[in-house]
Design a protein around this motif. Structure first.
Motif, mmCIF file in Angstrom:
data_model
loop_
_atom_site.group_PDB
_atom_site.id
_atom_site.type_symbol
_atom_site.label_atom_id
_atom_site.label_comp_id
_atom_site.label_asym_id
_atom_site.label_seq_id
_atom_site.Cartn_x
_atom_site.Cartn_y
_atom_site.Cartn_z
ATOM 1 N N LEU A 9 0.834 -1.198 0.000
ATOM 2 C CA LEU A 9 0.000 0.000 0.000
ATOM 3 C C LEU A 9 0.868 1.247 0.000
ATOM 4 O O LEU A 9 1.932 1.266 0.618
ATOM 5 N N LEU A 10 0.393 2.271 -0.685
ATOM 6 C CA LEU A 10 1.114 3.537 -0.777
ATOM 7 C C LEU A 10 0.369 4.636 -0.022
ATOM 8 O O LEU A 10 -0.823 4.523 0.243
ATOM 9 N N ASP A 31 -1.778 7.676 -4.611
ATOM 10 C CA ASP A 31 -1.672 7.000 -5.901
ATOM 11 C C ASP A 31 -0.263 7.172 -6.463
ATOM 12 O O ASP A 31 0.304 8.266 -6.410
ATOM 13 N N ASN A 54 -3.945 3.998 -4.153
ATOM 14 C CA ASN A 54 -3.467 3.767 -2.793
ATOM 15 C C ASN A 54 -4.548 3.176 -1.891
ATOM 16 O O ASN A 54 -4.273 2.771 -0.767
ATOM 17 N N ASN A 101 -5.631 3.922 -10.211
ATOM 18 C CA ASN A 101 -6.205 5.115 -9.599
ATOM 19 C C ASN A 101 -7.571 5.466 -10.174
ATOM 20 O O ASN A 101 -8.325 6.224 -9.574
ATOM 21 N N SER A 127 8.534 3.444 -4.823
ATOM 22 C CA SER A 127 7.503 4.140 -5.576
ATOM 23 C C SER A 127 7.830 5.627 -5.587
ATOM 24 O O SER A 127 8.756 6.082 -4.918
ATOM 25 N N GLN A 179 5.671 7.466 -4.350
ATOM 26 C CA GLN A 179 4.967 7.779 -3.107
ATOM 27 C C GLN A 179 5.550 6.892 -2.007
ATOM 28 O O GLN A 179 6.094 5.826 -2.290
ATOM 29 N N THR A 183 5.719 4.126 0.896
ATOM 30 C CA THR A 183 5.041 2.868 1.208
ATOM 31 C C THR A 183 4.583 2.910 2.664
ATOM 32 O O THR A 183 5.365 3.241 3.553
#
Length: 188
Positions: A59-60, A63, A116, A146, A172, A174, A176
Motif C-alpha cells: 500500500l502507498l 496514488d 493507494n 487510480n 515508488s 509515493q 510505502t
C-alpha cells in the motif's frame, strides 16, 4: 501411492530428492512510512540462484507508480530492458516500457498508476545472475488503478548491470505505508 518417506529428505512423485527445492528465507509485515523496502539476499546468493518473493500487500500513501530493482554495494542497478502487459478494466494490452533506469512494475508509459486505496499483490521471480551475470526480474500481479479499474499485470525485465546483487528493493514515487512479503530461495 508408492511413495516413501525419508527422514531429512523429500520424496516427489516417488523419487527421493537430495535437497528441499525451495526454502523459506524471510517474511515480514512492515507498517509505517517508507521511501523504499530493501530485502537482503546476501550472502545466500552463493547457495540460491533464484528467488521467489510473494508480496501479499503493498500500500502507498497516495496514488503512485511501482518499481523494483537490485542493489549492489549500496547502488541500484541501472539500464533495465523489458516490459509489462496489463489486462482487465480500462486496459490497453501492451503498456510497458523498453529502456528505463529502473525496473517498472506499473506506470510510466501510461497515465495509469496504482490506487493507494487497494493493496497491490504479486509474485516475483528474482534471478540476480540470470544471463551473462545480468539480473532478471519477472512478475505476475494484481492491482487496482487510480481510476478504480481492476487489472492483472505480467511483466519482466533484464538489467545491463553485471554486478552481484546484495538486496532487492521495492519503491515508488509515493511512500510505502504497508508492505507484507515472504521470500524463498531456490537451489539449482
Amino acid at each position: 501411492d508408492g511413495s516413501t518417506t525419508m527422514t531429512g529428505s523429500l520424496t516427489l512423485d516417488g523419487a527421493a530428492q537430495s535437497e528441499w527445492p525451495m526454502v523459506k528465507l524471510a517474511s515480514e509485515s512492515l507498517t509505517g512510512n517508507y521511501s523504499q523496502v530493501e530485502i537482503s539476499i546476501s550472502p545466500s546468493t552463493s547457495t540460491y540462484s533464484t528467488y521467489k518473493l510473494y508480496v501479499k500487500k503493498w500500500l502507498l500513501a497516495a496514488d503512485g507508480e511501482l518499481w523494483c530493482n537490485y542493489i549492489s554495494s549500496g547502488t541500484k542497478s541501472a539500464g533495465w530492458y523489458g516490459g509489462y502487459t496489463r489486462a482487465g478494466e480500462y486496459s490497453n494490452s501492451q503498456e510497458g516500457y523498453s529502456n528505463q533506469d529502473q525496473c517498472e512494475i506499473v506506470g510510466t508509459n501510461t497515465t495509469a498508476t496504482i490506487s493507494n486505496a487497494f493493496a497491490f499483490t504479486g509474485e516475483f521471480v528474482l534471478s540476480p545472475l540470470a544471463y551473462a551475470n545480468r539480473g532478471r526480474i519477472t512478475w505476475n500481479a494484481f492491482c487496482r488503478l487510480n481510476a478504480g479499474a481492476s487489472s492483472s499485470i505480467v511483466g519482466g525485465a533484464l538489467t545491463t548491470d553485471p554486478n552481484l546483487a546484495d538486496k532487492v528493493v521495492f519503491y515508488s514515487n509515493q511512500n510505502t505505508t504497508d508492505f507484507t512479503y515472504t521470500l524463498y530461495g531456490i537451489k539449482g
